[in-house]
Design a protein around this motif. Sequence first.
Motif, short mmCIF file in Angstrom:
data_model
loop_
_atom_site.label_atom_id
_atom_site.label_comp_id
_atom_site.label_asym_id
_atom_site.label_seq_id
_atom_site.Cartn_x
_atom_site.Cartn_y
_atom_site.Cartn_z
N VAL A 277 42.60 38.25 53.52
CA VAL A 277 41.64 37.30 52.96
C VAL A 277 41.20 37.75 51.57
O VAL A 277 41.08 36.93 50.64
N THR A 278 40.96 39.04 51.42
CA THR A 278 40.52 39.55 50.12
C THR A 278 41.59 39.35 49.04
O THR A 278 41.29 38.92 47.93
N GLU A 279 42.83 39.66 49.41
CA GLU A 279 43.91 39.51 48.42
C GLU A 279 44.07 38.06 47.99
O GLU A 279 44.23 37.77 46.80
N ILE A 280 44.04 37.14 48.95
CA ILE A 280 44.20 35.72 48.62
C ILE A 280 43.02 35.24 47.77
O ILE A 280 43.19 34.52 46.78
N SER A 281 41.81 35.65 48.14
CA SER A 281 40.63 35.21 47.40
C SER A 281 40.63 35.74 45.98
O SER A 281 40.33 35.01 45.03
N VAL A 282 40.96 37.02 45.84
CA VAL A 282 40.99 37.61 44.50
C VAL A 282 42.06 36.96 43.64
O VAL A 282 41.84 36.66 42.46
N LEU A 283 43.23 36.69 44.24
CA LEU A 283 44.30 36.04 43.49
C LEU A 283 43.89 34.64 43.03
O LEU A 283 44.12 34.25 41.88
N ALA A 284 43.23 33.88 43.95
CA ALA A 284 42.77 32.54 43.58
C ALA A 284 41.71 32.60 42.49
O ALA A 284 41.71 31.79 41.55
N TRP A 285 40.83 33.59 42.58
CA TRP A 285 39.79 33.72 41.56
C TRP A 285 40.38 34.08 40.20
O TRP A 285 39.99 33.53 39.18
N LEU A 286 41.35 35.00 40.20
CA LEU A 286 41.99 35.37 38.93
C LEU A 286 42.73 34.18 38.32
O LEU A 286 42.73 34.00 37.10
N CYS A 287 43.38 33.38 39.16
CA CYS A 287 44.07 32.18 38.65
C CYS A 287 43.07 31.21 38.01
O CYS A 287 43.32 30.65 36.93
N LEU A 288 41.94 31.00 38.70
CA LEU A 288 40.92 30.11 38.15
C LEU A 288 40.37 30.63 36.83
O LEU A 288 40.23 29.87 35.86
N MET A 289 40.10 31.93 36.76
CA MET A 289 39.60 32.50 35.52
C MET A 289 40.64 32.39 34.41
O MET A 289 40.32 32.14 33.24
#
Length: 474
Positions: free
Chosen positions: A422-434
């Motif tokens: 969950v952490t990896e997916i969330s961080v990846l999605a956040w980095l993409c958004l940023m």
Amino acid sequence: MEKRLSDAAMEGDIQSLQDLLQEDPLILHRSMVSCVSETPLHVSSMLGHVNFVQELLNLNPELASELDFHSCSALHLAAAKGLLEIVKELVRVDPGMCMVRNQDGKTPLHLAAIKGRVKVLRELVRARPESAQVVTERDETALHLCVGSNRLLGLKSLVEEIGKDDDVLVNEKDCDGNTVLHIAVAKKQIEIIKFLLTVPGLDINAINKHGFTVLDTLTQSPRDLRDMEIECILRDAGVLSAKDLQIITPEWVLTPTKVPQITRSLVSYVSAEESNSRKPIKTHKHTDWLGRKRSALMVVASLIATVAFQAAITPPGGVWQADETVDGNGNPLEHPRKAGTAVMAYSQDIEYGQFMIFNTLAFLASLSIILLLVSGLPIKKRRWMWIQMIIMWVAITAQVITYFISLRHMSPESAAGMLRDVTEISVLAWLCLMGVVFIGNVVRMNLWVLRKYGFIKEKEQKPSAQVDNDQEDV
């Protein structure tokens, strides 16, 4: 006998009153000329003895016109307490008392408005409609007093009784030039604002003595979380600021053959100004854009600062509740635990350090934004606003990292695998958004630079389209 008459009025004892009249038929007349402040009618009206009030009025109707030392009639007291039946009896005998003001300059209708006595308000207005036009010493109508005391039901009842026949009353101004809508906006009364905007004939763009419309009043008032909602309500209703009203020019309907030369020159000047109206509109929209961004940054920064402060004083796992120097077997601890220190600092010192670093970064970044916004420095240009927005991105990102560190610490080892995914997916999605936000703003900034220095020529557009384009400039 005056003492016995006062006791009878307090108890509402009609039989005692009749016994006193048999002993002294003039006792009620004597009470009117005595040095006692309150007549028996004042006392019984204030205490709600309807039958006793009816008996007094039948015996001596002149009591309804008597005033106490504060210039209050019995109708003032009954209206303030919301005693509808007594109010009906008093206005039946002397409806003119609806117009009488007490020592504070208030009529019975004013007192009922302040207290929110809905039924009494209706009765007084029906008995004497012109009483609604009587104002206080500060030129406040009963509508002003309802709004000032946050009496929505009383306001609605008054508007229903007088609003249909008198649209002017809802636009009356007090001594400061404030209408009821000004007061409702200043006090952030959202429900009253919504109701007033539905009243026919309301002047939503009235200006007070300070030159403020209701929208300006909202801007000048202390800021809180309700401001954005109120501003949306006002703008949707068509409310303008004083600056907006100044740039609106009237439409000229002229007959060319009969217009003097000086008037033709004036019309030509106005037409030229209208054709070159891009700059004023742009300035207004530019200022409005900055104002909305400042308000949004202040709200978000305040929320992040609050969350970061709370996380610092209550870290994951809590704090030790008492000093501990030995373990369960009585052996001395290598690192004695002190009350009030974080549990996480002893069990996971590296993660605790990371948690505090990112939490402090979010806290200080949000406080920096708040300090810049309230400092009074001339930072109203777009580039300064974008710098603050970048600081906000840093604060939000640090807060996200703080959240994941807390989540990992509080989760058991059995959930470590799922938590890692969950952490990896969330961080990846956040980095993409940023990344998308960053690239988009870089493109906008480059386009602005190219347009500014003439590398890209702008197409001719209508003023409305030009305004939209200005909103996109960096």
